[in-house]
Design a protein around this motif. Structure first.
Motif, PDB file in Angstrom:
ATOM      1  N   LEU A  26       0.849  -1.186   0.000  1.00 14.21           N
ATOM      2  CA  LEU A  26       0.000   0.000   0.000  1.00 14.21           C
ATOM      3  C   LEU A  26       0.887   1.238   0.000  1.00 14.21           C
ATOM      4  O   LEU A  26       1.907   1.279   0.687  1.00 14.21           O
ATOM      5  CB  LEU A  26      -0.897   0.014   1.240  1.00 14.21           C
ATOM      6  N   PRO A  27       0.503   2.266  -0.735  1.00 15.25           N
ATOM      7  CA  PRO A  27       1.296   3.498  -0.750  1.00 15.25           C
ATOM      8  C   PRO A  27       1.422   4.089   0.660  1.00 15.25           C
ATOM      9  O   PRO A  27       0.528   3.936   1.499  1.00 15.25           O
ATOM     10  CB  PRO A  27       0.501   4.433  -1.652  1.00 15.25           C
ATOM     11  N   ALA A  28       2.536   4.776   0.904  1.00 17.15           N
ATOM     12  CA  ALA A  28       2.786   5.370   2.226  1.00 17.15           C
ATOM     13  C   ALA A  28       1.653   6.297   2.638  1.00 17.15           C
ATOM     14  O   ALA A  28       1.257   6.311   3.812  1.00 17.15           O
ATOM     15  CB  ALA A  28       4.114   6.115   2.218  1.00 17.15           C
ATOM     16  N   SER A  29       1.106   7.048   1.701  1.00 20.56           N
ATOM     17  CA  SER A  29       0.025   7.984   2.051  1.00 20.56           C
ATOM     18  C   SER A  29      -1.194   7.240   2.596  1.00 20.56           C
ATOM     19  O   SER A  29      -1.837   7.696   3.543  1.00 20.56           O
ATOM     20  CB  SER A  29      -0.370   8.825   0.836  1.00 20.56           C
ATOM     21  N   VAL A  30      -1.499   6.076   2.036  1.00 16.72           N
ATOM     22  CA  VAL A  30      -2.632   5.270   2.513  1.00 16.72           C
ATOM     23  C   VAL A  30      -2.313   4.696   3.887  1.00 16.72           C
ATOM     24  O   VAL A  30      -3.140   4.727   4.793  1.00 16.72           O
ATOM     25  CB  VAL A  30      -2.968   4.148   1.507  1.00 16.72           C
ATOM     26  N   ARG A  31      -1.095   4.172   4.051  1.00 12.29           N
ATOM     27  CA  ARG A  31      -0.698   3.611   5.345  1.00 12.29           C
ATOM     28  C   ARG A  31      -0.765   4.657   6.443  1.00 12.29           C
ATOM     29  O   ARG A  31      -1.271   4.405   7.532  1.00 12.29           O
ATOM     30  CB  ARG A  31       0.708   3.014   5.257  1.00 12.29           C
ATOM     31  N   HIS A  32      -0.284   5.856   6.163  1.00 20.51           N
ATOM     32  CA  HIS A  32      -0.301   6.924   7.167  1.00 20.51           C
ATOM     33  C   HIS A  32      -1.730   7.343   7.492  1.00 20.51           C
ATOM     34  O   HIS A  32      -2.070   7.552   8.651  1.00 20.51           O
ATOM     35  CB  HIS A  32       0.508   8.127   6.684  1.00 20.51           C
ATOM     36  N   GLN A  33      -2.562   7.449   6.475  1.00 24.60           N
ATOM     37  CA  GLN A  33      -3.951   7.854   6.669  1.00 24.60           C
ATOM     38  C   GLN A  33      -4.703   6.855   7.541  1.00 24.60           C
ATOM     39  O   GLN A  33      -5.549   7.225   8.343  1.00 24.60           O
ATOM     40  CB  GLN A  33      -4.643   7.993   5.312  1.00 24.60           C
ATOM     41  N   CYS A  34      -4.361   5.573   7.413  1.00 27.29           N
ATOM     42  CA  CYS A  34      -5.034   4.518   8.170  1.00 27.29           C
ATOM     43  C   CYS A  34      -4.317   4.180   9.472  1.00 27.29           C
ATOM     44  O   CYS A  34      -4.762   3.306  10.218  1.00 27.29           O
ATOM     45  CB  CYS A  34      -5.144   3.253   7.313  1.00 27.29           C
ATOM     46  N   GLY A  35      -3.203   4.832   9.739  1.00 28.05           N
ATOM     47  CA  GLY A  35      -2.461   4.568  10.956  1.00 28.05           C
ATOM     48  C   GLY A  35      -1.777   3.213  10.967  1.00 28.05           C
ATOM     49  O   GLY A  35      -1.608   2.612  12.027  1.00 28.05           O
ATOM     50  N   LEU A  36      -1.394   2.721   9.813  1.00 26.51           N
ATOM     51  CA  LEU A  36      -0.766   1.399   9.709  1.00 26.51           C
ATOM     52  C   LEU A  36       0.741   1.508   9.834  1.00 26.51           C
ATOM     53  O   LEU A  36       1.351   2.464   9.361  1.00 26.51           O
ATOM     54  CB  LEU A  36      -1.103   0.762   8.359  1.00 26.51           C
ATOM     55  N   THR A  37       1.333   0.509  10.469  1.00 32.62           N
ATOM     56  CA  THR A  37       2.781   0.424  10.568  1.00 32.62           C
ATOM     57  C   THR A  37       3.228  -0.944  10.073  1.00 32.62           C
ATOM     58  O   THR A  37       2.410  -1.854   9.895  1.00 32.62           O
ATOM     59  CB  THR A  37       3.258   0.635  12.019  1.00 32.62           C
ATOM     60  N   ALA A  38       4.521  -1.085   9.882  1.00 33.17           N
ATOM     61  CA  ALA A  38       5.075  -2.351   9.394  1.00 33.17           C
ATOM     62  C   ALA A  38       4.641  -3.497  10.294  1.00 33.17           C
ATOM     63  O   ALA A  38       4.691  -3.385  11.520  1.00 33.17           O
ATOM     64  CB  ALA A  38       6.591  -2.264   9.322  1.00 33.17           C
ATOM     65  N   GLY A  39       4.181  -4.576   9.683  1.00 31.31           N
ATOM     66  CA  GLY A  39       3.787  -5.766  10.435  1.00 31.31           C
ATOM     67  C   GLY A  39       2.327  -5.801  10.852  1.00 31.31           C
ATOM     68  O   GLY A  39       1.868  -6.811  11.369  1.00 31.31           O
ATOM     69  N   ASP A  40       1.592  -4.692  10.651  1.00 31.67           N
ATOM     70  CA  ASP A  40       0.164  -4.703  10.986  1.00 31.67           C
ATOM     71  C   ASP A  40      -0.558  -5.721  10.119  1.00 31.67           C
ATOM     72  O   ASP A  40      -0.288  -5.858   8.928  1.00 31.67           O
ATOM     73  CB  ASP A  40      -0.470  -3.323  10.757  1.00 31.67           C
ATOM     74  N   ARG A  41      -1.481  -6.424  10.724  1.00 35.76           N
ATOM     75  CA  ARG A  41      -2.276  -7.403   9.971  1.00 35.76           C
ATOM     76  C   ARG A  41      -3.538  -6.727   9.463  1.00 35.76           C
ATOM     77  O   ARG A  41      -4.109  -5.861  10.115  1.00 35.76           O
ATOM     78  CB  ARG A  41      -2.629  -8.576  10.860  1.00 35.76           C
ATOM     79  N   LEU A  42      -3.954  -7.157   8.280  1.00 34.63           N
ATOM     80  CA  LEU A  42      -5.136  -6.597   7.633  1.00 34.63           C
ATOM     81  C   LEU A  42      -6.008  -7.728   7.129  1.00 34.63           C
ATOM     82  O   LEU A  42      -5.531  -8.824   6.857  1.00 34.63           O
ATOM     83  CB  LEU A  42      -4.723  -5.721   6.447  1.00 34.63           C
ATOM     84  N   LEU A  43      -7.287  -7.453   6.995  1.00 36.68           N
ATOM     85  CA  LEU A  43      -8.207  -8.386   6.356  1.00 36.68           C
ATOM     86  C   LEU A  43      -8.400  -7.885   4.927  1.00 36.68           C
ATOM     87  O   LEU A  43      -8.847  -6.754   4.713  1.00 36.68           O
ATOM     88  CB  LEU A  43      -9.546  -8.425   7.085  1.00 36.68           C
ATOM     89  N   VAL A  44      -8.031  -8.710   3.962  1.00 33.00           N
ATOM     90  CA  VAL A  44      -8.169  -8.341   2.551  1.00 33.00           C
ATOM     91  C   VAL A  44      -9.242  -9.224   1.940  1.00 33.00           C
ATOM     92  O   VAL A  44      -9.166 -10.449   2.008  1.00 33.00           O
ATOM     93  CB  VAL A  44      -6.832  -8.519   1.798  1.00 33.00           C
ATOM     94  N   VAL A  45     -10.246  -8.594   1.368  1.00 34.03           N
ATOM     95  CA  VAL A  45     -11.367  -9.309   0.770  1.00 34.03           C
ATOM     96  C   VAL A  45     -11.344  -9.060  -0.734  1.00 34.03           C
ATOM     97  O   VAL A  45     -11.390  -7.908  -1.175  1.00 34.03           O
ATOM     98  CB  VAL A  45     -12.710  -8.822   1.372  1.00 34.03           C
ATOM     99  N   ALA A  46     -11.246 -10.132  -1.488  1.00 33.44           N
ATOM    100  CA  ALA A  46     -11.274 -10.037  -2.945  1.00 33.44           C
ATOM    101  C   ALA A  46     -12.673 -10.392  -3.423  1.00 33.44           C
ATOM    102  O   ALA A  46     -13.271 -11.345  -2.944  1.00 33.44           O
ATOM    103  CB  ALA A  46     -10.258 -10.991  -3.552  1.00 33.44           C
ATOM    104  N   LEU A  47     -13.170  -9.614  -4.340  1.00 30.10           N
ATOM    105  CA  LEU A  47     -14.477  -9.878  -4.917  1.00 30.10           C
ATOM    106  C   LEU A  47     -14.264 -10.356  -6.350  1.00 30.10           C
ATOM    107  O   LEU A  47     -14.030  -9.548  -7.255  1.00 30.10           O
ATOM    108  CB  LEU A  47     -15.346  -8.625  -4.868  1.00 30.10           C
TER     109      LEU A  47
END
Length: 78
Positions: A26-47
């Motif tokens: 994910l681009p740095a701007s998106v990570r910063h906006q969402c408060g994400l840091t290295a190693g954070d786990r995410l739920l990714v849903v593909a449609l």
């Protein structure tokens, strides 16, 4: 915006692709906006067939589940 969901539109020639390990960067701007840091786990849903992914932060998943259960408690017959 820690309770964010990010929608990623799939494009054949986009600048952000899956790496060799199958990870989406994910681009740095998106990570910063969402408060994400290295190693954070995410739920990714593909449609399938829709050409996009939805990426949920842990806080977003928690908020969605809390709202769901709050509505379920308010429904008659439960």
């Amino acid at each position: 915006m820690l309770d964010a969901a990010v929608i990623v539109v799939i494009g054949r020639r986009g600048p952000h692709t899956l790496n060799r390990q199958g990870r989406l960067r994910l681009p740095a701007s998106v990570r910063h906006q969402c408060g994400l840091t290295a190693g954070d786990r995410l739920l990714v849903v593909a449609l399938p067939g829709q050409d996009f992914l939805v990426v949920y932060t842990p806080v977003a998943v928690g908020s969605i589940l809390l709202a769901h259960h709050a509505r379920a408690r308010q429904e008659p017959g439960r």
